[in-house]
Design an enzyme around this catalytic site. Structure first.
Site, PDB file in Angstrom:
ATOM      1  N   LEU A  33     -53.886 -12.097  25.689  1.00 32.18           N
ATOM      2  CA  LEU A  33     -54.308 -12.848  25.050  1.00 32.18           C
ATOM      3  C   LEU A  33     -52.670 -13.100  23.749  1.00 32.18           C
ATOM      4  CD1 LEU A  33     -56.783 -10.353  22.654  1.00 32.18           C
ATOM      5  CD2 LEU A  33     -56.918 -12.751  23.866  1.00 32.18           C
ATOM      6  N   CYS A  34     -52.126 -13.580  24.841  1.00 33.72           N
ATOM      7  CA  CYS A  34     -50.523 -13.608  24.169  1.00 33.72           C
ATOM      8  C   CYS A  34     -50.780 -15.069  24.494  1.00 33.72           C
ATOM      9  CB  CYS A  34     -49.294 -12.879  24.819  1.00 33.72           C
ATOM     10  SG  CYS A  34     -48.696 -11.576  24.006  1.00 33.72           S
ATOM     11  N   MET A  62     -43.569  -9.888  22.961  1.00 35.52           N
ATOM     12  CA  MET A  62     -43.766  -9.854  23.654  1.00 35.52           C
ATOM     13  C   MET A  62     -43.251 -10.373  24.825  1.00 35.52           C
ATOM     14  SD  MET A  62     -45.836  -7.527  22.792  1.00 35.52           S
ATOM     15  CE  MET A  62     -46.636  -7.378  24.812  1.00 35.52           C
ATOM     16  N   GLU A  63     -42.661 -11.324  24.675  1.00 30.17           N
ATOM     17  CA  GLU A  63     -41.892 -12.102  26.218  1.00 30.17           C
ATOM     18  C   GLU A  63     -40.171 -10.451  26.809  1.00 30.17           C
ATOM     19  OE1 GLU A  63     -44.144 -15.084  24.790  1.00 30.17           O
ATOM     20  OE2 GLU A  63     -43.459 -13.426  23.475  1.00 30.17           O
ATOM     21  N   ASP A  66     -38.750  -0.651  42.118  1.00 26.49           N
ATOM     22  CA  ASP A  66     -38.725  -1.478  43.338  1.00 26.49           C
ATOM     23  C   ASP A  66     -37.633  -1.446  44.528  1.00 26.49           C
ATOM     24  OD1 ASP A  66     -40.791  -2.333  45.993  1.00 26.49           O
ATOM     25  OD2 ASP A  66     -39.099  -3.867  45.256  1.00 26.49           O
TER      26      ASP A  66
END
Length: 174
Positions: free
Chosen positions: A61-62, A97-98, A112
């Protein structure tokens, strides 16, 4: 998605942080550039930048935003790697959010790239440090902590104590 069409376009920025905790032996390998996959710090920086640009694909929903600046840093510390992101946009909604996605992707990349050396690496403490711009105003984590401390008299469900505290704050003009 929330309709932001009525909001003004303003400059918005956000800074987020995270930490990748690892053993001293892994840190030594990263410092000495003896990691089988190469330098995790530089690859994490690039991964964070790329992820910030695709946040709307990660978070359903961004809104997709026209980002004007993304900076991601990964710094070796005593117990691991501190990751920080700074994101800026001229938009109708914020870039928190970014910034958080950038830190998260960078942390996952460090994991990783180092997992061959140790599987017990931990990704911790991902949070927003600050945000500026927009209708809701600025947020700075240090000030939020101070506010939380002053709000403690209302904790624990003591309604009368909470009312007295709020009255005293109002009387002082805070």
């Amino acid at each position: 998605m929330v309709d932001v069409s009525g909001k003004a376009v303003t400059t918005r920025s956000a800074i987020a942080q995270g930490f990748v905790k690892m053993k001293a032996t892994v840190l030594k390998a990263v410092r000495g550039l003896k990691n089988p996959k190469g330098s995790p710090l530089e690859v994490a920086r690039i991964a964070g930048i790329a992820a910030a640009k695709r946040t709307a694909e990660w978070i359903p929903l961004c809104h997709p935003l026209p980002l004007t600046h993304i900076d991601v840093t990964a710094r070796l510390c005593k117990n691991g790697v501190e990751i920080r992101s700074h994101v800026v946009a001229a938009a109708q909604t914020g870039v928190e959010m970014e910034a958080l996605v950038a830190v998260t992707a960078a942390a996952l990349t460090v994991y990783d790239m180092c997992k061959a050396l140790d599987k017990s690496i931990e990704i911790t403490d991902i949070y927003l440090l600050e945000k500026t711009g927009g209708k809701s105003g600025d947020f700075h984590r240090i000030f939020a902590r101070i506010q939380a401390r002053t709000a403690r008299p209302c904790a624990g469900g003591n309604v009368e104590r909470c009312k007295r505290y709020k009255s005293s704050v109002a009387a002082r003009g805070r």
